[in-house]
Design an enzyme around this catalytic site. Structure first.
Site, PDB file in Angstrom:
ATOM      1  N   GLU A 322      -9.169  -6.801   7.788  1.00  0.00           N
ATOM      2  CA  GLU A 322      -8.195  -8.059   6.676  1.00  0.00           C
ATOM      3  C   GLU A 322      -6.612  -7.257   7.546  1.00  0.00           C
ATOM      4  O   GLU A 322      -5.528  -7.101   7.048  1.00  0.00           O
ATOM      5  CB  GLU A 322      -8.226  -7.350   5.713  1.00  0.00           C
ATOM      6  CG  GLU A 322      -9.791  -6.642   4.992  1.00  0.00           C
ATOM      7  CD  GLU A 322      -9.490  -6.444   3.647  1.00  0.00           C
ATOM      8  OE1 GLU A 322      -8.814  -5.756   3.173  1.00  0.00           O
ATOM      9  OE2 GLU A 322     -10.728  -7.072   2.638  1.00  0.00           O
ATOM     10  N   ASP A 401     -17.954  -5.446  -1.400  1.00  0.00           N
ATOM     11  CA  ASP A 401     -16.768  -5.003  -1.547  1.00  0.00           C
ATOM     12  C   ASP A 401     -16.306  -4.871  -2.926  1.00  0.00           C
ATOM     13  O   ASP A 401     -15.422  -5.202  -3.923  1.00  0.00           O
ATOM     14  CB  ASP A 401     -15.480  -6.133  -1.608  1.00  0.00           C
ATOM     15  CG  ASP A 401     -14.133  -5.533  -1.323  1.00  0.00           C
ATOM     16  OD1 ASP A 401     -14.077  -4.139  -1.530  1.00  0.00           O
ATOM     17  OD2 ASP A 401     -12.495  -6.191  -1.469  1.00  0.00           O
ATOM     18  N   GLU A 429     -10.943  -2.570  -9.871  1.00  0.00           N
ATOM     19  CA  GLU A 429      -9.535  -3.444  -8.860  1.00  0.00           C
ATOM     20  C   GLU A 429     -11.274  -5.233  -9.673  1.00  0.00           C
ATOM     21  O   GLU A 429     -10.213  -6.192 -10.187  1.00  0.00           O
ATOM     22  CB  GLU A 429     -10.356  -3.664  -7.866  1.00  0.00           C
ATOM     23  CG  GLU A 429      -9.845  -4.988  -6.878  1.00  0.00           C
ATOM     24  CD  GLU A 429      -9.692  -4.733  -4.996  1.00  0.00           C
ATOM     25  OE1 GLU A 429      -9.920  -3.816  -5.131  1.00  0.00           O
ATOM     26  OE2 GLU A 429      -9.487  -6.114  -4.426  1.00  0.00           O
TER      27      GLU A 429
HETATM   28  O1  GCW Z   1     -11.340  -5.035  -2.373  1.00  0.00           O
HETATM   29  C1  GCW Z   1     -10.420  -5.025  -0.804  1.00  0.00           C
HETATM   30  C2  GCW Z   1      -9.084  -4.686  -1.357  1.00  0.00           C
HETATM   31  C3  GCW Z   1      -8.050  -4.619  -0.965  1.00  0.00           C
HETATM   32  C4  GCW Z   1      -8.084  -2.964  -0.185  1.00  0.00           C
HETATM   33  C5  GCW Z   1      -9.362  -3.488   1.216  1.00  0.00           C
HETATM   34  C6  GCW Z   1     -10.021  -2.532   1.010  1.00  0.00           C
HETATM   35  C7  GCW Z   1      -6.651  -1.564   0.318  1.00  0.00           C
HETATM   36  O2  GCW Z   1      -8.957  -6.305  -2.217  1.00  0.00           O
HETATM   37  O3  GCW Z   1      -6.583  -4.269  -1.686  1.00  0.00           O
HETATM   38  O4  GCW Z   1      -7.206  -2.822   0.563  1.00  0.00           O
HETATM   39  O5  GCW Z   1     -10.440  -3.697   0.018  1.00  0.00           O
HETATM   40  O6  GCW Z   1     -10.864  -1.770   0.680  1.00  0.00           O
HETATM   41  O7  GCW Z   1      -9.512  -1.998   2.154  1.00  0.00           O
END
Ligand code: GCW
Length: 864
Positions: A322, A401, A429
């Site tokens: 990411e 995720d 989240e």
């Molecule tokens: O799910 C995603 C989140 C990000 C997060 C990432 C991760 C810290 O939306 O906010 O970043 O995973 O776990 O690295």
């Protein structure tokens, strides 16, 4: 209902954390001398206390079953903490009974200390964090011994004794021996240096502000108490994104203060690091992990850290993920990067938690073979055996995720020569951001108990991560906590998740019900009806949320490129993020089979793969995660997929409404402050579950063209749409995505000087009676619009005027901020003019979706 503002901080039991006491007072306290005085004068240093969570120690209705005199054999910091915690807890549980001075006592000591005291005594040999609590009763003396394999174990024993007492358990004959199943029991904070928190829903950081460590660390000490009370031994302080700044000398000095504050509770700190730090803050022109200059930079930096924080726990790494830099830029592997850090940490006993959350977020959605779920295994499985012994691979519980339901990550079964930790999210989240009640323990338990059948043998995930299956020394659980300054997790019931995380990392064999029961007794009440009702609500909450958000393994159908909160079904498609569900006119779900799909199923052991390879053997709750099927596909009970989508959403929303009724049944039984804090949250959830329900059922109705056999989806006979009303000032707008508003449209009041407010009017033309009127409106950030409902020009009751002062994501009208206000018990007859007047404020245009005329109920019913 609107979301209530954060919980006003409770003022109970304000005693400062041990670390913030002056050494003189600390030593008096550890001898039990000034404790009553301290409790009485209150020491209101910190407004945020552990007693806002489960460390409440409500006075018991029965006399205590253990002696009140606490006598530690040793002088170490943790043993002192244990003594202080016991005295504090016993005093409070006993309702303030003065401390005894007679021969009866609770004696604390490590095995070594006891041996020194009495070399002839037969003593067990205890592991590092293991404790034994045993009762002895002579003719003249009652004694309880808390013996620890280390001084930290004594602290865990002290908390275990208090936990039992607080639940009303008789401990007079206690004989309890426990040790944690896992060596890594950490919380991860995703706090940024400026004090914001990534995916945090409880206000700002307790650690950082404005680029520095905060002056006031009292809440940090309280947090450490909470963590220690459930056996958590590590806290990673900062966000895995943008971590470089945390290694600057000035920041490290602040981190050392945090470490000092948490140390009396046996909680060690660790940091997330940016793999590019040698270049970003170190002045090198590379961060290639195999470059000697880079290696030496890390060694020097790590030595600097240990000179400030001798018990520093280690590093967490997010790399090549990411947008975060990583070893791939130099053609190096995660093992190269992890081992460079590990080599420098090893002399200090530090560890590296290297995250397996590595994937390409620019995947090609047109490619039917592309699959984000495959990434972790594809990248890390080939590296098995190549990681240094102090590297632990930290894998999210599912392959995507933190969705509302995913299968277990196949990587757990794919690393047999590597230590592993499971990462999960305590902060909600994708599961309602603490505005929705979702108790996550049942979800985590499914993962922990899942048998990977690695090598054809019984290898449940809990055995793998505790190191037992593949004989690893290290391993464990990491919970992304998201705690902030607003009552830790903002919603009081959300704290059950933090509690459950710690309890499961200690003992993954506990059941979710047991944990819910323990938590409720300590936090809310030992009253049987309260325990029964709250436990039931907690246990029903994840299935309910799954039902109205993403059933059948569809994942959370939320706005995945935005807030991750409200529904936005198409946001998952046509982009590189790979959270695809592949819904089209004919069917839905992602084919991950080996035979015809992405091949993801083949990453599991043959026995597990066999279960998921075929749509007929895949469990219904994961069907659409693994297979693309027509809407008319029959589930195991013969119901079609499309009908299940309708039914589950209606059932889930009904369940959310039920929570309100269950909570109101507790009114006379629980603390009014807690009752009043939670009620509007549950009322809001009941309304927002309807937003979710309608968005998803309308969407799939339109896409599939197959009606709901029960005629509910797309038909709202009691609704009067704003766009159909007689409008003054209000303008009709299209809501995006369309399914986020009833009929896809709403009305907006554009503020202008000539017309400070707008109105929508309907003529009532159904039968006369008394009704609740639900007003569905959008409560945007950046302003507090006002609304008034009138009948023939008169507000029918005081609750007919309200402010849109909730705290919801985003600044445009859509499902994230669609919410409802209910005016109860309104008399209506044909011909009455029902009018809603909206007064915009700054960025909030008083947008309105519809009103709904419902049967009258009492004010606090969820079924309105
Ligand atoms: O799910 C995603 C989140 C990000 C997060 C990432 C991760 C810290 O939306 O906010 O970043 O995973 O776990 O690295």
């Amino acid at each position: 209902m609107r979301n209530s503002p954060p919980n006003p901080h409770s003022t109970q039991n304000r005693v400062p954390p041990v670390s913030l006491l002056r050494p003189g007072i600390r030593s008096l306290l550890s001898k039990g001398l000034v404790f009553v005085a301290v409790l009485q004068c209150g020491f209101t240093i910190s407004a945020q206390t552990a007693s806002q969570a489960w460390l409440k120690y409500h006075p018991l209705s029965k006399p205590l079953t253990v002696p009140m005199r606490v006598s530690p054999l040793g002088q170490s910091l943790l043993e002192q903490t244990a003594a202080i915690e016991l005295r504090r807890g016993l005093l409070s549980l006993s309702g303030g009974t003065p401390l005894e001075s007679g021969p009866n006592m609770i004696e604390l000591g490590t095995v070594q200390e006891l041996r020194k005291q009495d070399p002839k005594q037969a003593l067990p040999s205890l592991e590092q964090d293991e404790f034994l609590i045993s009762a002895h009763r002579g003719d003249l003396i009652r004694e309880i011994d808390i013996i620890g394999g280390s001084d930290r174990a004594i602290l865990y024993g002290a908390f275990a004794l208090l936990r039992n007492l607080a639940q009303g358990n008789d401990m007079s004959k206690v004989n309890l021996r426990e040790r944690p199943a896992m060596s890594i029991r950490w919380v991860d904070e995703w706090d940024n240096a400026d004090g914001s928190i990534e995916r945090g829903y409880a206000g700002r950081s307790i650690f950082f502000d404005d680029g520095h460590v905060r002056e006031d660390l009292a809440p940090v000490g309280e947090y450490a108490r909470l963590l220690a009370s459930i056996g958590i031994d590590g806290c990673n302080l900062n966000n895995v994104n943008n971590a470089a700044v945390f290694l600057t000398p000035q920041m490290l000095e602040g981190i050392a203060r945090i470490a000092e504050t948490m140390r009396p509770y046996g909680v060690r700190v660790s940091l997330s690091v940016d793999i590019a730090s040698p270049q970003k803050i170190g002045g090198l022109n590379t961060f290639d992990p195999l470059d000697p200059a880079v290696k030496s930079w890390w060694t020097t930096k790590i030595n600097e850290i240990y000179s400030l924080i001798p018990d520093f726990a280690g590093f967490t790494v997010k790399a090549d993920s990411e947008g975060q830099p990583g070893p791939a830029s130099f053609g190096r592997t995660p093992a190269d990067a992890a081992n460079t850090l590990a080599a420098a940490l090893a002399p200090h006993n530090g560890v590296v938690l290297y995250r397996a959350f590595v994937y390409n977020h620019h995947a090609d959605w047109r490619d039917p073979k592309a699959d984000r779920a495959r990434a972790a295994y594809d990248i890390f499985h080939p590296l098995d055996g190549k990681f240094a012994s102090n590297v632990i691979i930290q894998t999210k519980e599912g392959p995507i995720d933190f969705q509302v339901r995913e299968p277990v990550s196949p990587l757990f079964g794919g690393l047999t020569q590597t230590s592993q930790a499971m990462e999960l999210q305590i902060t909600q989240e994708y599961t309602g951001q603490q505005r929705h009640l979702v108790y996550l323990a049942p979800m985590w338990k499914q993962v922990l108990d899942f048998d990977m059948r690695a090598g054809g043998a019984s290898t449940p995930v809990k055995q793998i991560i505790s190191g037992k299956s593949f004989n690893r020394k290290l391993g464990g659980m990491v919970g992304v906590s998201g705690i902030g300054q607003q009552a830790w997790l903002s919603s009081p019931l959300a704290l059950a998740n933090l509690y459950a995380f710690g309890r499961l990392a200690w003992n993954p064999d506990l059941t979710s019900e047991q944990i819910a029961d323990e938590w409720t007794r300590q936090t809310i009440s030992n009253d049987p009806a309260a325990v029964r009702t709250v436990t039931k609500m907690l246990m029903q909450s994840w299935p309910a949320y799954e039902n109205y958000t993403g059933p059948l393994g569809l994942q959370t159908l939320t706005d995945i490129t935005g807030s991750h909160y409200g529904p936005n079904i198409e946001s998952s498609e046509n982009n590189g993020w790979g959270q695809w569900h592949r819904a089209d006119h004919d069917g839905v779900g992602m084919d991950r089979s080996v035979a015809t799909g992405t091949g993801f199923v083949g990453q599991y052991s043959p026995e597990v793969a066999k279960l998921y390879e075929s749509a007929t053997t895949t469990p219904d709750d994961l069907l659409l995660f693994f297979h693309h099927v027509p809407y008319t596909w029959k589930l195991h009970d013969r119901k079609t997929v499309i009908q299940y989508l309708y039914d589950s959403h209606y059932d889930g929303a009904a369940q959310a409404a039920q929570f309100v009724d269950e909570w109101t049944s507790l009114k006379a039984r629980i603390d009014p402050e807690l009752y009043n804090d939670m009620l509007p949250r549950l009322q809001y959830q009941a309304g927002h579950a309807i937003v979710w329900r309608d968005a998803i059922t309308q969407y799939f109705l339109k896409l599939s063209g197959i009606p709901d056999a029960q005629g509910r989806a797309g038909h709202y006979p009691n609704r009067l749409e704003a766009e159909d009303a007689h409008l003054t000032g209000y303008k009709v707008i299209d809501v995006n995505p369309w399914e986020d508003a009833s009929g896809g449209r709403a009305v907006n009041c554009d503020q202008n000087a000539k017309q400070p407010s707008c109105s929508a009017e309907w003529t009532y033309n159904a039968k006369a009676g008394r009704f609740n009127i639900a007003v569905q409106y959008f409560d945007l950030q950046g302003g507090t619009a006002r609304f008034v409902l009138t009948i023939n020009g008169q507000p029918p009751s005081p609750d007919a005027s309200w402010s849109a002062d909730g705290m919801f994501p985003t600044t445009r009208p859509h499902a994230d901020n669609s919410t409802r206000h209910i005016v109860h018990n309104v008399a209506l007859k044909p011909g009455d003019i029902v009018r809603v007047e909206g007064t915009p404020d700054r960025q909030d245009p008083a947008a309105l979706d519809y009103i709904e005329i419902l049967p009258a109920t009492s004010e606090n019913s969820g079924h309105s």
